[in-house]
Write a protein that holds these residues in place. Sequence first.
Motif, PDB file in Angstrom:
ATOM      1  N   ALA A  59     -10.345 -10.381  -4.742  1.00  0.00           N
ATOM      2  CA  ALA A  59      -9.080  -9.802  -5.164  1.00  0.00           C
ATOM      3  C   ALA A  59      -8.895  -9.814  -6.677  1.00  0.00           C
ATOM      4  O   ALA A  59      -8.067  -9.063  -7.202  1.00  0.00           O
ATOM      5  CB  ALA A  59      -7.919 -10.537  -4.499  1.00  0.00           C
ATOM      6  N   ARG A  77      -3.170  -3.658   0.808  1.00  0.00           N
ATOM      7  CA  ARG A  77      -2.566  -4.827   0.144  1.00  0.00           C
ATOM      8  C   ARG A  77      -1.074  -4.908   0.461  1.00  0.00           C
ATOM      9  O   ARG A  77      -0.550  -5.973   0.785  1.00  0.00           O
ATOM     10  CB  ARG A  77      -2.784  -4.722  -1.356  1.00  0.00           C
ATOM     11  CG  ARG A  77      -2.204  -5.860  -2.191  1.00  0.00           C
ATOM     12  CD  ARG A  77      -2.037  -5.409  -3.624  1.00  0.00           C
ATOM     13  NE  ARG A  77      -1.057  -4.334  -3.728  1.00  0.00           N
ATOM     14  CZ  ARG A  77      -1.138  -3.318  -4.595  1.00  0.00           C
ATOM     15  NH1 ARG A  77      -2.158  -3.220  -5.421  1.00  0.00           N
ATOM     16  NH2 ARG A  77      -0.192  -2.408  -4.623  1.00  0.00           N
ATOM     17  N   ILE A 111      -6.795  -6.744  -4.134  1.00  0.00           N
ATOM     18  CA  ILE A 111      -7.247  -7.041  -2.781  1.00  0.00           C
ATOM     19  C   ILE A 111      -8.763  -7.061  -2.796  1.00  0.00           C
ATOM     20  O   ILE A 111      -9.397  -6.324  -3.555  1.00  0.00           O
ATOM     21  CB  ILE A 111      -6.711  -5.980  -1.789  1.00  0.00           C
ATOM     22  CG1 ILE A 111      -7.134  -6.294  -0.348  1.00  0.00           C
ATOM     23  CG2 ILE A 111      -7.135  -4.577  -2.184  1.00  0.00           C
ATOM     24  CD1 ILE A 111      -6.506  -5.357   0.689  1.00  0.00           C
TER      25      ILE A 111
END
Length: 244
Positions: free
Chosen positions: A99, A30, A75
């Motif tokens: 996410a 991420r 994420i």
Amino acid sequence: MKIAAAQLTCVPADVRANVDRAAALAASARDQGAELVVFPELALTGYELGALAADPSLWTAADDPRLDPLRSAGIATAVNVALPTGGPRPAVATLVHDADGAHVTTYAKQHLYRQEQEVFAAGERDGRFELGGVRFCLGVCFDNHFPGLPGRGAADGCRVHLASSLYGTGDGIHERATVYPGIAREHGLYVVLANHVGPAGPWTGCGRAAVWGPGGALLAEADDRTPSVVTATVVTASAGSTPV
């Protein structure tokens, strides 16, 4: 869209410890700008078939609270687990969450490898999902040795093939380096390979998680010893790709 391929060294038969390790790698992906991270085969237990056959508490459903650290990493994730099936055997299955931690899809491995046939139930359906305008197909390790699987994904409009796998040192090094760029070349897909690195049940994972572009060009590759992620950018058109 930037996608990450992860490689990790699992704690044998310890779901919580491996979730924590996977969550740390997800956070790294991420922070590198990736929107999706893919993990190896049986990432939450290691390739511990005896333990998985004997202890159903190691099986992990999509809503298992032990997944919370991974689902809250900010994420999208594709993590491969031993999945309860309602029967005496689990499936080897990839759980995809977005996410926000919402379950997107589950794909169960269709082609079980040798000793896996005594422990797991085989899946019967191909896996598909869409994220950020990109369509994905799924395969798990030995699945990817059957060209029909990614071929059906490409025919169904998929752009990226995600492969949660375990390749060891020895013959696995050659298989890893030929099967996956071959899929990319034959079917015009991006191919994202996640792998184990270090001890993995009876094998030693050879690492080198990687991303190949359509045509088979290597876009990103990890080393053969370090738990880590590598990222590459995929595009929806056929005009190419940008390694990162």
